[in-house]
Design a protein around this motif. Structure first.
Motif, PDB file in Angstrom:
ATOM      1  N   GLY A 225       0.809  -1.217   0.000  1.00  0.00           N
ATOM      2  CA  GLY A 225       0.000   0.000   0.000  1.00  0.00           C
ATOM      3  C   GLY A 225       0.836   1.257   0.000  1.00  0.00           C
ATOM      4  N   ARG A 226       2.131   1.123  -0.267  1.00  0.00           N
ATOM      5  CA  ARG A 226       3.024   2.284  -0.342  1.00  0.00           C
ATOM      6  C   ARG A 226       3.365   2.575  -1.795  1.00  0.00           C
ATOM      7  N   SER A 227       3.578   3.833  -2.104  1.00  0.00           N
ATOM      8  CA  SER A 227       4.052   4.186  -3.436  1.00  0.00           C
ATOM      9  C   SER A 227       5.529   3.825  -3.545  1.00  0.00           C
ATOM     10  N   MET A 228       6.060   3.891  -4.744  1.00  0.00           N
ATOM     11  CA  MET A 228       7.420   3.424  -4.989  1.00  0.00           C
ATOM     12  C   MET A 228       8.453   4.153  -4.135  1.00  0.00           C
ATOM     13  N   HIS A 229       8.265   5.483  -3.956  1.00  0.00           N
ATOM     14  CA  HIS A 229       9.268   6.280  -3.254  1.00  0.00           C
ATOM     15  C   HIS A 229       8.800   6.770  -1.886  1.00  0.00           C
ATOM     16  N   GLN A 230       7.679   6.258  -1.414  1.00  0.00           N
ATOM     17  CA  GLN A 230       7.218   6.624  -0.073  1.00  0.00           C
ATOM     18  C   GLN A 230       8.192   6.079   0.959  1.00  0.00           C
ATOM     19  N   LEU A 231       8.563   6.901   1.939  1.00  0.00           N
ATOM     20  CA  LEU A 231       9.604   6.525   2.881  1.00  0.00           C
ATOM     21  C   LEU A 231       9.059   5.674   4.027  1.00  0.00           C
ATOM     22  N   VAL A 232       9.903   4.765   4.488  1.00  0.00           N
ATOM     23  CA  VAL A 232       9.590   3.928   5.634  1.00  0.00           C
ATOM     24  C   VAL A 232      10.834   3.896   6.517  1.00  0.00           C
ATOM     25  N   ASP A 233      10.659   4.057   7.828  1.00  0.00           N
ATOM     26  CA  ASP A 233      11.823   4.120   8.716  1.00  0.00           C
ATOM     27  C   ASP A 233      12.348   2.724   9.032  1.00  0.00           C
ATOM     28  N   ARG A 234      13.536   2.702   9.644  1.00  0.00           N
ATOM     29  CA  ARG A 234      14.184   1.428   9.968  1.00  0.00           C
ATOM     30  C   ARG A 234      13.291   0.528  10.823  1.00  0.00           C
ATOM     31  N   LYS A 235      12.729   1.109  11.886  1.00  0.00           N
ATOM     32  CA  LYS A 235      11.954   0.326  12.828  1.00  0.00           C
ATOM     33  C   LYS A 235      10.795  -0.379  12.139  1.00  0.00           C
ATOM     34  N   THR A 236      10.099   0.343  11.285  1.00  0.00           N
ATOM     35  CA  THR A 236       8.965  -0.235  10.570  1.00  0.00           C
ATOM     36  C   THR A 236       9.431  -1.337   9.622  1.00  0.00           C
ATOM     37  N   LEU A 237      10.513  -1.070   8.887  1.00  0.00           N
ATOM     38  CA  LEU A 237      11.026  -2.066   7.947  1.00  0.00           C
ATOM     39  C   LEU A 237      11.523  -3.306   8.680  1.00  0.00           C
ATOM     40  N   PHE A 238      12.237  -3.114   9.792  1.00  0.00           N
ATOM     41  CA  PHE A 238      12.740  -4.259  10.546  1.00  0.00           C
ATOM     42  C   PHE A 238      11.586  -5.143  11.019  1.00  0.00           C
ATOM     43  N   ALA A 239      10.489  -4.519  11.428  1.00  0.00           N
ATOM     44  CA  ALA A 239       9.321  -5.288  11.863  1.00  0.00           C
ATOM     45  C   ALA A 239       8.754  -6.115  10.721  1.00  0.00           C
ATOM     46  N   GLN A 240       8.764  -5.563   9.511  1.00  0.00           N
ATOM     47  CA  GLN A 240       8.248  -6.284   8.353  1.00  0.00           C
ATOM     48  C   GLN A 240       9.186  -7.407   7.908  1.00  0.00           C
TER      49      GLN A 240
END
Length: 309
Positions: A225-240
């Motif tokens: 549900g994110r666009s190609m260049h929408q930013l995501v922080d480390r914490k969120t990415l690590f959880a995924q």
């Protein structure tokens, strides 16, 4: 192991067949890199991801106990029988066969140093080497470049279709990594390396990699549900990137051991219950585009997977 758990592993291996190959390679290589003392070997194997995956594939926990606790001889006999029984499926991957032969060769050398070597164990090892060598010769005879290219494109499309399934076992970010490792392990990876130095092949690879990137980003954006260049922080990415299920943790760790990008050590650490290193090379924010760019470093020609080469 329950029937439900065994069915989950079968579903996982059906979607990502390189997990089966990696488990076998790791199990064989484990004998040659551990302490010479057999009790220490058993202790490490008992905790190993490869043993748990193989246990699930057989569906017999008792066999696993024999595999681990009885002797090195039983372990090699199991691997020999498993390779023979699954010859048709396992013979599709040339790199896998090379790595099994390498592991068997290393093990043969180690056995010269291990007390209690037996005639039966040597026989099992010789039969395994002969069987893998025969499978490799048969594969080489039928795999010319164009057949390999066709197989690689079919494999790519199948892997993309599995990645696109919304009810996947993995999160979108984990699924992307599993897709890319499947391609690296399989005939797609063989094809990338097959014509190295050939200008036309290199053009074909560049075009195919761009198409793969476009498809992966489209699917990743749809799933997250994110666009190609929408930013995501480390914490969120690590959880995924972190799986809660032990089976999925094992699967992710099995294919995340050689540091092809800044994200691979993160995958290995967080699914091993460790804190990932957050040094200066690791960005503070990511996007779907940068996640793909990092993970796809795995597929660059020459960046061979440690589990295969």
């Amino acid at each position: 192991m329950t029937g439900i758990e065994s069915a989950r592993i079968e579903r996982l291996v059906e979607a990502y067949p390189h997990l089966e190959e990696k488990a076998i390679v790791d199990f064989i290589n484990g004998f040659s890199v551990m302490s010479d003392h057999l009790n220490e070997k058993r202790k490490v194997l008992k905790k190993g991801r490869s043993a748990r995956i193989l246990d699930g594939l057989t569906g017999q926990s008792a066999l696993r106990q024999e595999l681990i606790d009885t002797s090195m001889e039983a372990s090699l006999g199991f691997i020999k029988d498993y390779v023979v029984a699954n010859e048709k499926r396992l013979a599709k991957n040339e790199h896998f066969l090379h790595q099994v032969m390498s592991g068997v060769s290393q093990l043969s050398v180690k056995l010269q140093e291990v007390a209690g070597d037996t005639i039966d164990l040597r026989q099992d090892l010789t039969e395994l080497a002969d069987k893998v060598d025969h499978m490799e010769q048969s594969l080489n005879q039928r795999m010319d470049y164009y057949e390999l290219q066709n197989r690689a494109m079919v494999e790519k499309q199948l892997a993309l279709s599995i990645f696109a399934i919304k009810e996947s076992l993995f999160s979108p970010e984990q699924g992307l990594w599993m897709l890319l490792t499947r391609l690296k392990y399989g005939e797609f990876g063989c094809w990338i390396e097959a014509g190295e130095g050939n200008p036309q092949h290199e053009k074909d690879v560049q075009a195919t990699m761009q198409t793969l990137k476009n498809d992966c980003l489209r699917i990743l954006c749809e799933l997250t549900g994110r666009s190609m260049h929408q930013l995501v922080d480390r914490k969120t990415l690590f959880a995924q990137l972190s799986a809660e299920d032990e089976l999925l943790q094992d699967a992710l760790c099995l294919v995340s051991e050689h540091g092809s990008s800044v994200l691979e050590p993160v995958l290995l650490a967080i699914n091993s219950g460790e804190e990932p290193a957050t040094d200066g090379e690791l960005p503070y924010v990511f996007s779907n585009a940068s996640i793909y760019d990092e993970m796809s470093q795995l597929l660059k020609p020459g960046e061979r997977h440690a589990a295969i080469h």
